[in-house]
Motif scaffolding. Structure first.
Motif, short mmCIF file in Angstrom:
data_model
loop_
_atom_site.label_atom_id
_atom_site.label_comp_id
_atom_site.label_asym_id
_atom_site.label_seq_id
_atom_site.Cartn_x
_atom_site.Cartn_y
_atom_site.Cartn_z
N ILE A 4 0.84 -1.20 0.00
CA ILE A 4 0.00 0.00 0.00
C ILE A 4 0.88 1.25 0.00
O ILE A 4 0.56 2.24 -0.65
CB ILE A 4 -0.99 -0.02 1.17
CG1 ILE A 4 -2.02 -1.15 0.96
CG2 ILE A 4 -1.71 1.33 1.32
CD1 ILE A 4 -2.91 -1.44 2.15
N ALA A 5 2.02 1.18 0.71
CA ALA A 5 2.96 2.31 0.76
C ALA A 5 3.84 2.37 -0.49
O ALA A 5 4.71 3.23 -0.59
CB ALA A 5 3.82 2.21 2.01
N LYS A 6 3.64 1.44 -1.42
CA LYS A 6 4.39 1.34 -2.67
C LYS A 6 5.87 1.04 -2.46
O LYS A 6 6.72 1.41 -3.26
CB LYS A 6 4.22 2.61 -3.52
CG LYS A 6 2.78 2.85 -3.90
CD LYS A 6 2.62 4.11 -4.69
CE LYS A 6 1.14 4.34 -4.94
NZ LYS A 6 0.84 5.61 -5.52
N ASP A 7 6.18 0.34 -1.36
CA ASP A 7 7.54 -0.12 -1.09
C ASP A 7 7.63 -1.58 -1.52
O ASP A 7 7.66 -2.50 -0.69
CB ASP A 7 7.87 0.05 0.40
CG ASP A 7 9.31 -0.29 0.74
OD1 ASP A 7 10.06 -0.71 -0.17
OD2 ASP A 7 9.69 -0.12 1.92
N PHE A 8 7.64 -1.79 -2.83
CA PHE A 8 7.56 -3.14 -3.39
C PHE A 8 8.83 -3.95 -3.13
O PHE A 8 8.77 -5.17 -2.98
CB PHE A 8 7.25 -3.07 -4.88
CG PHE A 8 5.95 -2.38 -5.16
CD1 PHE A 8 4.75 -2.94 -4.79
CD2 PHE A 8 5.92 -1.14 -5.79
CE1 PHE A 8 3.54 -2.30 -5.02
CE2 PHE A 8 4.73 -0.49 -6.04
CZ PHE A 8 3.53 -1.07 -5.65
N LEU A 36 0.04 -12.35 -2.59
CA LEU A 36 0.94 -11.22 -2.38
C LEU A 36 1.77 -10.93 -3.63
O LEU A 36 1.92 -9.78 -4.03
CB LEU A 36 1.85 -11.45 -1.17
CG LEU A 36 1.15 -11.43 0.19
CD1 LEU A 36 2.07 -11.97 1.27
CD2 LEU A 36 0.66 -10.03 0.53
N GLU A 37 2.29 -11.99 -4.23
CA GLU A 37 3.10 -11.80 -5.45
C GLU A 37 2.24 -11.24 -6.59
O GLU A 37 2.70 -10.41 -7.36
CB GLU A 37 3.76 -13.11 -5.85
CG GLU A 37 4.86 -13.52 -4.90
CD GLU A 37 5.43 -14.91 -5.16
OE1 GLU A 37 4.73 -15.75 -5.79
OE2 GLU A 37 6.57 -15.16 -4.74
N GLY A 38 1.00 -11.68 -6.67
CA GLY A 38 0.10 -11.17 -7.70
C GLY A 38 -0.25 -9.70 -7.47
O GLY A 38 -0.29 -8.92 -8.42
N TYR A 60 0.30 -3.98 -8.97
CA TYR A 60 0.41 -2.59 -8.55
C TYR A 60 1.81 -2.00 -8.64
O TYR A 60 1.97 -0.79 -8.49
CB TYR A 60 -0.19 -2.39 -7.16
CG TYR A 60 -1.67 -2.62 -7.22
CD1 TYR A 60 -2.49 -1.69 -7.85
CD2 TYR A 60 -2.25 -3.77 -6.74
CE1 TYR A 60 -3.86 -1.91 -7.96
CE2 TYR A 60 -3.62 -4.00 -6.84
CZ TYR A 60 -4.41 -3.06 -7.46
OH TYR A 60 -5.76 -3.28 -7.58
N SER A 61 2.82 -2.81 -8.91
CA SER A 61 4.15 -2.24 -9.10
C SER A 61 4.31 -1.71 -10.52
O SER A 61 5.23 -0.96 -10.81
CB SER A 61 5.24 -3.27 -8.80
OG SER A 61 5.18 -4.35 -9.70
N ASN A 62 3.38 -2.08 -11.39
CA ASN A 62 3.35 -1.56 -12.75
C ASN A 62 3.12 -0.05 -12.69
O ASN A 62 2.23 0.43 -12.01
CB ASN A 62 2.21 -2.25 -13.52
CG ASN A 62 2.09 -1.78 -14.96
OD1 ASN A 62 2.66 -0.77 -15.35
ND2 ASN A 62 1.36 -2.54 -15.74
N LYS A 63 3.92 0.68 -13.42
CA LYS A 63 3.84 2.15 -13.39
C LYS A 63 2.48 2.68 -13.85
O LYS A 63 2.05 3.75 -13.45
CB LYS A 63 4.93 2.75 -14.29
CG LYS A 63 6.33 2.34 -13.90
CD LYS A 63 6.86 3.17 -12.79
CE LYS A 63 8.31 2.91 -12.53
NZ LYS A 63 8.61 1.99 -11.49
N ASN A 64 1.79 1.93 -14.70
CA ASN A 64 0.50 2.38 -15.24
C ASN A 64 -0.67 2.09 -14.31
O ASN A 64 -1.78 2.56 -14.54
CB ASN A 64 0.24 1.73 -16.60
CG ASN A 64 1.28 2.13 -17.62
OD1 ASN A 64 1.81 3.23 -17.58
ND2 ASN A 64 1.59 1.22 -18.52
N GLN A 65 -0.46 1.27 -13.29
CA GLN A 65 -1.54 0.88 -12.39
C GLN A 65 -1.37 1.59 -11.05
O GLN A 65 -0.33 1.52 -10.44
CB GLN A 65 -1.51 -0.64 -12.17
CG GLN A 65 -2.68 -1.17 -11.39
CD GLN A 65 -3.99 -1.07 -12.15
OE1 GLN A 65 -4.02 -1.25 -13.35
NE2 GLN A 65 -5.05 -0.78 -11.44
#
Length: 127
Positions: free
Chosen positions: A14-18, A44-46, A51-56
Motif C-alpha cells: 500500500i505504501a508502494k515499497d515493493f 501477495l506476489e500477484g 500494482y508495481s506496474n507504473k501504469n496501475q
C-alpha cells in the motif's frame, strides 16, 4: 509470525515499497509447504505484480476494491474452499480492506474543500 509478515507485506505494498514487500515474502513465506501460506504468497506476489506496474495506481482501484470485497467474502464462506484458496482470498480480503481504509483516510486529509477552508481562514486572518 506468518500473519505478521503478511500484514507487514500488505502495508508495504500500500505504501508502494515493493522492494521491501518482496523481501518480506522471501524471508518469511517463500519456502513453506503449508497450502494456506502458499496461497497467501501467490496472492501477495500477484498484488505486487499488478500494482508495481507504473501504469496501475492503487488509488484508481478504490471502487474496485469495494466490489471485490463482496466476491472475496463469498469465496471465503464457501464449503468447497481449500486451504490454498483460503490463504489466497484471505490475503486479498485484508489487502482490499486496508487499501480502502488507507485511501479513504488519505482522501479525507487531501480533501480540496478542507484546503480551501484553510486558505480562506489564512486570508481572513491576514487582513
Amino acid at each position: 509470525m506468518v500473519k505478521e509478515a503478511i500484514n507487514e507485506c500488505i502495508e508495504k505494498i500500500i505504501a508502494k515499497d515493493f522492494v521491501r514487500a518482496k523481501a518480506i515474502i522471501s524471508e518469511h513465506l517463500k519456502n513453506s509447504t503449508n497450502d494456506k501460506i502458499i496461497g497467501s504468497t501467490f496472492a501477495l506476489e500477484g498484488i505486487i505484480a499488478k500494482y508495481s506496474n507504473k501504469n496501475q495506481n492503487i488509488v484508481d482501484s478504490i471502487e474496485d476494491f469495494k466490489v471485490m470485497k463482496k466476491g472475496i467474502n463469498s469465496k471465503l464462506s464457501s464449503v468447497w474452499i481449500d486451504d490454498f484458496e483460503k490463504g489466497y482470498f484471505s490475503v486479498w480480503k485484508v489487502f482490499t480492506k486496508n487499501a480502502v481504509e488507507e485511501l479513504e483516510k488519505e482522501s479525507i486529509i487531501d480533501n480540496p474543500a478542507k484546503k480551501e477552508q484553510t486558505d480562506e481562514a489564512a486570508d481572513s486572518s491576514s487582513k
